[in-house]
Every structure is written in structure tokens, then in C-alpha cells.
Motif scaffolding. Sequence first.
Motif, PDB file in Angstrom:
ATOM      1  N   PHE A  57      27.892   9.430 -71.131  1.00  0.00           N
ATOM      2  CA  PHE A  57      28.164   9.296 -72.563  1.00  0.00           C
ATOM      3  C   PHE A  57      28.222   7.816 -72.924  1.00  0.00           C
ATOM      4  O   PHE A  57      28.929   7.038 -72.298  1.00  0.00           O
ATOM      5  N   LYS A  58      27.474   7.461 -73.967  1.00  0.00           N
ATOM      6  CA  LYS A  58      27.480   6.085 -74.463  1.00  0.00           C
ATOM      7  C   LYS A  58      27.823   6.087 -75.944  1.00  0.00           C
ATOM      8  O   LYS A  58      27.213   6.798 -76.733  1.00  0.00           O
ATOM      9  N   ASN A  59      28.812   5.285 -76.297  1.00  0.00           N
ATOM     10  CA  ASN A  59      29.201   5.081 -77.682  1.00  0.00           C
ATOM     11  C   ASN A  59      28.658   3.705 -78.063  1.00  0.00           C
ATOM     12  O   ASN A  59      29.195   2.688 -77.638  1.00  0.00           O
ATOM     13  N   THR A  60      27.591   3.675 -78.857  1.00  0.00           N
ATOM     14  CA  THR A  60      26.938   2.389 -79.165  1.00  0.00           C
ATOM     15  C   THR A  60      27.784   1.527 -80.099  1.00  0.00           C
ATOM     16  O   THR A  60      27.547   0.320 -80.178  1.00  0.00           O
ATOM     17  N   LEU A  61      28.749   2.115 -80.776  1.00  0.00           N
ATOM     18  CA  LEU A  61      29.618   1.333 -81.661  1.00  0.00           C
ATOM     19  C   LEU A  61      30.833   0.777 -80.929  1.00  0.00           C
ATOM     20  O   LEU A  61      31.406  -0.225 -81.359  1.00  0.00           O
ATOM     21  N   ASP A  62      31.226   1.419 -79.851  1.00  0.00           N
ATOM     22  CA  ASP A  62      32.384   0.974 -79.076  1.00  0.00           C
ATOM     23  C   ASP A  62      32.132   1.237 -77.595  1.00  0.00           C
ATOM     24  O   ASP A  62      32.522   2.270 -77.065  1.00  0.00           O
ATOM     25  N   PRO A  63      31.468   0.296 -76.917  1.00  0.00           N
ATOM     26  CA  PRO A  63      31.121   0.493 -75.502  1.00  0.00           C
ATOM     27  C   PRO A  63      32.320   0.727 -74.579  1.00  0.00           C
ATOM     28  O   PRO A  63      32.146   1.224 -73.466  1.00  0.00           O
ATOM     29  N   THR A  64      33.530   0.419 -75.027  1.00  0.00           N
ATOM     30  CA  THR A  64      34.695   0.690 -74.180  1.00  0.00           C
ATOM     31  C   THR A  64      34.940   2.195 -74.042  1.00  0.00           C
ATOM     32  O   THR A  64      35.689   2.618 -73.178  1.00  0.00           O
ATOM     33  N   LYS A  65      34.321   2.980 -74.880  1.00  0.00           N
ATOM     34  CA  LYS A  65      34.464   4.441 -74.839  1.00  0.00           C
ATOM     35  C   LYS A  65      33.401   5.108 -73.967  1.00  0.00           C
ATOM     36  O   LYS A  65      33.388   6.326 -73.833  1.00  0.00           O
ATOM     37  N   ASN A  66      32.477   4.337 -73.406  1.00  0.00           N
ATOM     38  CA  ASN A  66      31.438   4.887 -72.533  1.00  0.00           C
ATOM     39  C   ASN A  66      32.084   5.461 -71.277  1.00  0.00           C
ATOM     40  O   ASN A  66      33.081   4.923 -70.780  1.00  0.00           O
ATOM     41  N   PHE A  67      31.504   6.537 -70.754  1.00  0.00           N
ATOM     42  CA  PHE A  67      32.004   7.093 -69.501  1.00  0.00           C
ATOM     43  C   PHE A  67      30.939   7.951 -68.836  1.00  0.00           C
ATOM     44  O   PHE A  67      29.965   8.361 -69.462  1.00  0.00           O
ATOM     45  N   GLU A  68      31.168   8.214 -67.565  1.00  0.00           N
ATOM     46  CA  GLU A  68      30.373   9.155 -66.786  1.00  0.00           C
ATOM     47  C   GLU A  68      31.350  10.064 -66.066  1.00  0.00           C
ATOM     48  O   GLU A  68      32.396   9.608 -65.594  1.00  0.00           O
ATOM     49  N   VAL A  69      31.020  11.338 -65.993  1.00  0.00           N
ATOM     50  CA  VAL A  69      31.912  12.298 -65.350  1.00  0.00           C
ATOM     51  C   VAL A  69      31.088  13.453 -64.775  1.00  0.00           C
ATOM     52  O   VAL A  69      30.027  13.778 -65.295  1.00  0.00           O
ATOM     53  N   ASP A  70      31.597  14.026 -63.705  1.00  0.00           N
ATOM     54  CA  ASP A  70      30.958  15.191 -63.094  1.00  0.00           C
ATOM     55  C   ASP A  70      31.705  16.452 -63.518  1.00  0.00           C
ATOM     56  O   ASP A  70      32.935  16.481 -63.548  1.00  0.00           O
ATOM     57  N   ILE A  71      30.941  17.478 -63.838  1.00  0.00           N
ATOM     58  CA  ILE A  71      31.473  18.764 -64.289  1.00  0.00           C
ATOM     59  C   ILE A  71      30.899  19.834 -63.373  1.00  0.00           C
ATOM     60  O   ILE A  71      29.709  19.798 -63.054  1.00  0.00           O
ATOM     61  N   THR A  72      31.740  20.757 -62.944  1.00  0.00           N
ATOM     62  CA  THR A  72      31.245  21.861 -62.123  1.00  0.00           C
ATOM     63  C   THR A  72      31.704  23.188 -62.708  1.00  0.00           C
ATOM     64  O   THR A  72      32.791  23.303 -63.262  1.00  0.00           O
ATOM     65  N   ARG A  73      30.860  24.167 -62.578  1.00  0.00           N
ATOM     66  CA  ARG A  73      31.153  25.530 -63.016  1.00  0.00           C
ATOM     67  C   ARG A  73      30.557  26.482 -61.987  1.00  0.00           C
ATOM     68  O   ARG A  73      29.578  26.174 -61.319  1.00  0.00           O
ATOM     69  N   TYR A  74      31.168  27.653 -61.909  1.00  0.00           N
ATOM     70  CA  TYR A  74      30.636  28.678 -61.015  1.00  0.00           C
ATOM     71  C   TYR A  74      30.952  30.051 -61.566  1.00  0.00           C
ATOM     72  O   TYR A  74      31.837  30.223 -62.395  1.00  0.00           O
ATOM     73  N   GLU A  75      30.193  31.010 -61.099  1.00  0.00           N
ATOM     74  CA  GLU A  75      30.412  32.426 -61.419  1.00  0.00           C
ATOM     75  C   GLU A  75      30.149  33.221 -60.147  1.00  0.00           C
ATOM     76  O   GLU A  75      29.183  32.959 -59.419  1.00  0.00           O
ATOM     77  N   ASP A  76      31.002  34.188 -59.893  1.00  0.00           N
ATOM     78  CA  ASP A  76      30.844  35.061 -58.727  1.00  0.00           C
ATOM     79  C   ASP A  76      29.971  36.258 -59.071  1.00  0.00           C
ATOM     80  O   ASP A  76      29.942  36.706 -60.219  1.00  0.00           O
ATOM     81  N   PHE A  77      29.265  36.761 -58.053  1.00  0.00           N
ATOM     82  CA  PHE A  77      28.435  37.944 -58.245  1.00  0.00           C
ATOM     83  C   PHE A  77      28.364  38.746 -56.955  1.00  0.00           C
ATOM     84  O   PHE A  77      28.606  38.221 -55.861  1.00  0.00           O
ATOM     85  N   SER A  78      28.054  40.003 -57.092  1.00  0.00           N
ATOM     86  CA  SER A  78      27.975  40.906 -55.953  1.00  0.00           C
ATOM     87  C   SER A  78      26.859  40.477 -55.013  1.00  0.00           C
ATOM     88  O   SER A  78      25.759  40.132 -55.445  1.00  0.00           O
ATOM     89  N   ALA A  79      27.129  40.564 -53.734  1.00  0.00           N
ATOM     90  CA  ALA A  79      26.116  40.209 -52.737  1.00  0.00           C
ATOM     91  C   ALA A  79      24.980  41.220 -52.711  1.00  0.00           C
ATOM     92  O   ALA A  79      23.935  40.963 -52.113  1.00  0.00           O
ATOM     93  N   GLN A  80      25.156  42.341 -53.368  1.00  0.00           N
ATOM     94  CA  GLN A  80      24.091  43.326 -53.444  1.00  0.00           C
ATOM     95  C   GLN A  80      22.983  42.881 -54.395  1.00  0.00           C
ATOM     96  O   GLN A  80      21.887  43.420 -54.368  1.00  0.00           O
ATOM     97  N   LEU A  81      23.276  41.896 -55.240  1.00  0.00           N
ATOM     98  CA  LEU A  81      22.268  41.365 -56.164  1.00  0.00           C
ATOM     99  C   LEU A  81      21.551  40.186 -55.521  1.00  0.00           C
ATOM    100  O   LEU A  81      22.151  39.413 -54.781  1.00  0.00           O
ATOM    101  N   THR A  82      20.284  40.033 -55.845  1.00  0.00           N
ATOM    102  CA  THR A  82      19.577  38.832 -55.425  1.00  0.00           C
ATOM    103  C   THR A  82      19.982  37.700 -56.361  1.00  0.00           C
ATOM    104  O   THR A  82      20.495  37.943 -57.467  1.00  0.00           O
TER     105      THR A  82
END
Length: 175
Positions: A122-147
Motif C-alpha cells: 500500500f502506497k499513500n502518495t500524499l503521505d508516504p509515512t502511511k505506506n506499508f507492506e503486510v502478508d495476509i493468509t486465509r484458508y478453508e477446510d474441505f473433505s478429502a473425498q473432494l479433489t
Amino acid sequence: MLQTIIKKIPLIALLLLLCCVFNYASCKYSFRDASPIPAEVKTFRVNYLENKAQFVNAQLSPQLTESLKRKIINITRLKQTNEDDAHYDISGYVSQYYPSTVNITNNATSTNRLNIGFHLIFKNTLDPTKNFEVDITRYEDFSAQLTLSDAESSLTPRIVTGIVDEIFNKIFSNW
């Protein structure tokens, strides 16, 4: 008769008091952004969110990109632009996309998990002090019977929604 009326006065007073309380009481509850968008911020750009994961789901990048654009347009007053001078410049890439085993029952896999990681820039061109980088993770479980390909069709939209919500919150709230 006067005694009957006198006995009912506390009940009548209580009823009048309750009516007044309910008529004039109000409960206001709202979600207020902890960090409102500054007035000088007027535009945003969402660059194409690439898929750099080892395993590539071809629909994931376009879904993430378009879902994020729609959310920002629908919830904020900001105008979308494709110009380099956008006040908020959002980019990133899918960094992980893989299935994993979560649960084994009777020496066989019973539950799998689809894991997706996203790196936000994320880059804030008006206020570079607000720029940041972050990692986001998400997951969902599913039955092993499904491919994996069978599970992707139902899991990917939910994961995309979760990632987009978290991106939005990281940019527009203090979450």
C-alpha cells in the motif's frame, strides 16, 4: 373507592415512568471508522494483483483484483483511476496457494485445507509515512473425498472475500 385508587397510584406511576423511559430512551450504535479517510484523498488505484505462488489458480488474481475494486467503490467515496498519481496505490501478489492435510482418521486423510497467502503493498502518495507492506493468509477446510479442483470452486470465493475484507480493513481502518 378512594382507597382503591390510592392503592393503584404506585402501579400507575410505574407505568408512566416506564412509558417515559421507553419513549425518550434511544440506543445508538454505529461502526465508525477509527481512521477516516482524509479529505484530501480522492482517488485510488488497484493494480492487477498477480499470482506468484508456486501453484497458480488462473481465476484467483482477476477475482481478487475486481473484488477489491468493487469493495472500495461501494464503501468509500474514493474514485477509481488508472493513473500513476492516484492518492492510494494498492498492489500486491498471491504468494502462496497450496493444499495441506489437516486431519487423518484411520490412517487416511479425512480433511484437507486450501491455504492462500497474499502480500499487500500500500502506497499513500500524499503521505508516504502511511505506506506499508503486510502478508495476509486465509484458508478453508474441505473433505478429502473432494479433489482440489472440485473444492476450489466453492472455497475460492470465500477465501477471496476474506482476503479482500482484510486488505480493506488494513487500508481504511485501524484493524
